[in-house]
Design an enzyme around this catalytic site. Sequence first.
Site, PDB file in Angstrom:
ATOM      1  N   GLU A 122      -0.892  -8.189  -7.509  1.00 24.54           N
ATOM      2  CA  GLU A 122       0.315  -7.468  -7.063  1.00 24.54           C
ATOM      3  C   GLU A 122       1.238  -8.282  -6.150  1.00 24.54           C
ATOM      4  OE1 GLU A 122      -1.089  -3.780  -5.431  1.00 24.54           O
ATOM      5  OE2 GLU A 122      -2.162  -3.259  -7.260  1.00 24.54           O
ATOM      6  N   ASN A 148      -2.888 -10.242 -11.821  1.00 23.67           N
ATOM      7  CA  ASN A 148      -2.990  -8.809 -12.118  1.00 23.67           C
ATOM      8  C   ASN A 148      -1.884  -8.040 -11.400  1.00 23.67           C
ATOM      9  OD1 ASN A 148      -4.654  -6.624 -13.253  1.00 23.67           O
ATOM     10  ND2 ASN A 148      -5.099  -6.072 -11.115  1.00 23.67           N
ATOM     11  N   HIS A 201      -1.268   1.980 -14.951  1.00 21.03           N
ATOM     12  CA  HIS A 201      -1.377   3.297 -14.316  1.00 21.03           C
ATOM     13  C   HIS A 201      -0.174   4.115 -14.794  1.00 21.03           C
ATOM     14  CE1 HIS A 201      -4.579   2.044 -11.633  1.00 21.03           C
ATOM     15  NE2 HIS A 201      -3.865   1.027 -11.213  1.00 21.03           N
ATOM     16  N   GLU A 243      -6.649  -1.531 -15.324  1.00 28.66           N
ATOM     17  CA  GLU A 243      -6.877  -0.379 -14.429  1.00 28.66           C
ATOM     18  C   GLU A 243      -6.353   0.901 -15.076  1.00 28.66           C
ATOM     19  OE1 GLU A 243      -5.457  -1.098 -10.438  1.00 28.66           O
ATOM     20  OE2 GLU A 243      -6.092  -3.184 -10.468  1.00 28.66           O
ATOM     21  N   ASP A 249      -5.293   4.295 -16.313  1.00 27.57           N
ATOM     22  CA  ASP A 249      -5.454   5.738 -16.144  1.00 27.57           C
ATOM     23  C   ASP A 249      -4.119   6.382 -16.492  1.00 27.57           C
ATOM     24  OD1 ASP A 249      -4.034   5.131 -13.786  1.00 27.57           O
ATOM     25  OD2 ASP A 249      -5.700   5.627 -12.470  1.00 27.57           O
TER      26      ASP A 249
HETATM   27  O1  G3I Z   1     -14.623   3.946   2.771  1.00 28.45           O
HETATM   28  C1  G3I Z   1     -13.687   4.581   3.664  1.00 28.45           C
HETATM   29  C2  G3I Z   1     -14.345   5.731   4.362  1.00 28.45           C
HETATM   30  O2  G3I Z   1     -15.396   5.244   5.171  1.00 28.45           O
HETATM   31  C3  G3I Z   1     -13.300   6.455   5.184  1.00 28.45           C
HETATM   32  O3  G3I Z   1     -13.866   7.606   5.749  1.00 28.45           O
HETATM   33  C4  G3I Z   1     -12.130   6.871   4.319  1.00 28.45           C
HETATM   34  C5  G3I Z   1     -11.032   7.527   5.128  1.00 28.45           C
HETATM   35  O4  G3I Z   1      -9.763   7.234   4.639  1.00 28.45           O
HETATM   36  O5  G3I Z   1     -11.601   5.725   3.691  1.00 28.45           O
HETATM   37  C6  G3I Z   1     -12.520   5.063   2.858  1.00 28.45           C
HETATM   38  O6  G3I Z   1     -11.907   3.941   2.290  1.00 28.45           O
HETATM   39  C7  G3I Z   1     -10.972   4.197   1.265  1.00 28.45           C
HETATM   40  C8  G3I Z   1     -11.408   3.415   0.036  1.00 28.45           C
HETATM   41  O7  G3I Z   1     -10.433   3.549  -0.990  1.00 28.45           O
HETATM   42  C9  G3I Z   1     -12.746   3.862  -0.512  1.00 28.45           C
HETATM   43  O8  G3I Z   1     -12.655   5.174  -0.959  1.00 28.45           O
HETATM   44  C10 G3I Z   1      -9.616   3.744   1.715  1.00 28.45           C
HETATM   45  O9  G3I Z   1      -9.165   4.571   2.776  1.00 28.45           O
HETATM   46  C11 G3I Z   1      -8.633   3.819   0.554  1.00 28.45           C
HETATM   47  O10 G3I Z   1      -7.407   3.243   0.977  1.00 28.45           O
HETATM   48  C12 G3I Z   1      -9.165   3.039  -0.605  1.00 28.45           C
HETATM   49  O11 G3I Z   1      -8.287   3.198  -1.693  1.00 28.45           O
HETATM   50  C13 G3I Z   1      -8.389   2.238  -2.699  1.00 28.45           C
HETATM   51  C14 G3I Z   1      -7.033   1.600  -2.925  1.00 28.45           C
HETATM   52  O12 G3I Z   1      -7.130   0.678  -3.997  1.00 28.45           O
HETATM   53  C15 G3I Z   1      -6.572   0.858  -1.705  1.00 28.45           C
HETATM   54  O13 G3I Z   1      -5.421   0.121  -1.978  1.00 28.45           O
HETATM   55  C16 G3I Z   1      -8.835   2.943  -3.958  1.00 28.45           C
HETATM   56  O14 G3I Z   1     -10.181   3.413  -3.798  1.00 28.45           O
HETATM   57  C17 G3I Z   1      -8.782   1.987  -5.149  1.00 28.45           C
HETATM   58  O15 G3I Z   1      -8.978   2.717  -6.333  1.00 28.45           O
HETATM   59  C18 G3I Z   1      -7.413   1.346  -5.205  1.00 28.45           C
HETATM   60  O16 G3I Z   1      -7.428   0.402  -6.240  1.00 28.45           O
HETATM   61  C19 G3I Z   1      -6.179  -0.273  -6.476  1.00 28.45           C
HETATM   62  C20 G3I Z   1      -6.499  -1.613  -7.060  1.00 28.45           C
HETATM   63  O17 G3I Z   1      -7.372  -2.308  -6.212  1.00 28.45           O
HETATM   64  C21 G3I Z   1      -5.236  -2.411  -7.305  1.00 28.45           C
HETATM   65  N1  G3I Z   1      -4.300  -1.672  -8.114  1.00 28.45           N
HETATM   66  C22 G3I Z   1      -3.979  -0.372  -7.626  1.00 28.45           C
HETATM   67  C23 G3I Z   1      -5.246   0.454  -7.445  1.00 28.45           C
HETATM   68  C24 G3I Z   1      -4.899   1.830  -7.033  1.00 28.45           C
HETATM   69  O18 G3I Z   1      -4.242   1.803  -5.789  1.00 28.45           O
END
Ligand code: G3I
Length: 486
Positions: free
Chosen positions: A170, A212, A248, A277, A279
């Site tokens: 990105e 990516n 997405h 990715e 969806d």
């Molecule tokens: O693990 C913590 C947890 O301990 C805490 O209580 C909670 C509170 O907010 O957060 C948890 O972490 C989160 C993590 O996902 C695991 O669930 C983060 O806040 C959250 O920001 C994070 O989001 C991820 C996101 O990337 C961050 O940019 C998504 O799971 C993940 O699916 C997403 O993936 C990205 C790709 O890497 C790149 N392309 C876009 C895609 C979607 O945004």
Amino acid sequence: MNHVSARGRGRRTPARLRAALVSIASGVVAVGTTVALASSASAGTTLGAAAAETGRYFGTAVAVNKLSDSVYVGILNREFNMVTAENEMKWDATEPNQNQFNYTSGDRLVSHAQANGMRVRGHALAWHQQQPGWAQNMSGTALRNAMLNHVTQVATHYRGKIYAWDVVNEAFADGGSGGRRDSNLQRTGNDWIEAAFRAARAADPGAKLCYNDYNTDGQNAKSNGVYAMVQDFKARGVPIDCVGFQSHFNSQSPVPSDYQANLQRFVNLGVEVQITELDIEGSGSSQADSYSRVVRACLAISRCTGITVWGIRDTDSWRASGTPLLFDGNGNKKAAYTSTLNALNAGGTTVPPTTPPPTTTPPPTTTPPPTTTPPPTTTPPPTTTPPAGDGDCTASVSLNSWPGGFVATVRVTAGPAGLNGWVVNLTLPSGATVTNAWSAQTTGSSGDVSFRNVSYNSTVGAGASTEFGFQGTGNGPTGTATCARA
Ligand code: G3I
């Protein structure tokens, strides 16, 4: 040298030609171009098996903390043959303090994948998001060096275990500029992306290296910017092998009408493309139709090598409220699952079983599209030695070598009775060692090595083929590979 493979299950092939095609698939080690026949319909009963029929993978993002959920793991192990860590290999997870690396969760995913015959896409080495706090507070040369150290350390830790890395994620801006996104990494200098790719290649020469991004799925200013970068990298020999299209989609951002054409123009630059990715928010037949459009576009392009969905059940999604995935919250298959599976089973182009050379020699940028038209099924039978197996099956090896290492792709073709379990034996030259294998279980790592089917590729219909691969150090195998019923 050309390696011709016969994988047209269900085609009516004259017996003499069929015998000749089977014979050339046996024990032939070929280096270089592969001519592959388009697959015809044969019913893969899972996403992974159906994708494998055309030489592709079907993967999913995995959240490692869900590997204790039996419904989740049941679907994962049944349906998918590639996994991406949803968060566990990102910078904040793997280097929470500078130069202190934590691979616990990433390693759990790799172990799970290896135990179940799945490959792993690494995601992501360098990204402006999900940086650890210490990196967010850095700039200039210190940040550049920290990023390169991160790329080197993580890619070295996973060396030989990763099919493809999202080296940079990105990095282009949304909107009409077609330029780079502003970020602390970008402010270290415009060459930060190529520096990251070179570091990744040096650390793991066997992994495909991908750029990516999202909102690059159709032809637009952003994808034009990425296209120009890839074209420039190929012209200057910067090591890049693939471009990931996140895909997405929702009602505001549907599957673009030029989705396939956009994938194809990148392939024409000399890289593979992968849907990384996927969806699609929605439900019912409109969601199902969109999924099948995406699958059909990938299958129409021989160097679109695989599709990954960004989660398993709707409730696992980062956009759960949009119900964007293939299984509902209870793990039931949705209409989108059925349309995806049907589109995979309808077949398309077959992926050539070759991997990009880890050299930096730029290929010509004027290569015509490799395969929108399947090669003819009447390839004249070349004269080669007859099969060395016992008639149950044959094995052919395609080798991609570089000084000190190799990747081998092995095609197992069933004899007239089909297979319900197979084993391939081959001998590695002195000094060679298998470091990693996918879609097969390995016994031995040097000298005589055998490869046995995993659960999803044990059954191979009469005359049909399946593939597995392995990576090693030293020189690759040059002798005959034998195949037998297991
Ligand atoms: O693990 C913590 C947890 O301990 C805490 O209580 C909670 C509170 O907010 O957060 C948890 O972490 C989160 C993590 O996902 C695991 O669930 C983060 O806040 C959250 O920001 C994070 O989001 C991820 C996101 O990337 C961050 O940019 C998504 O799971 C993940 O699916 C997403 O993936 C990205 C790709 O890497 C790149 N392309 C876009 C895609 C979607 O945004």
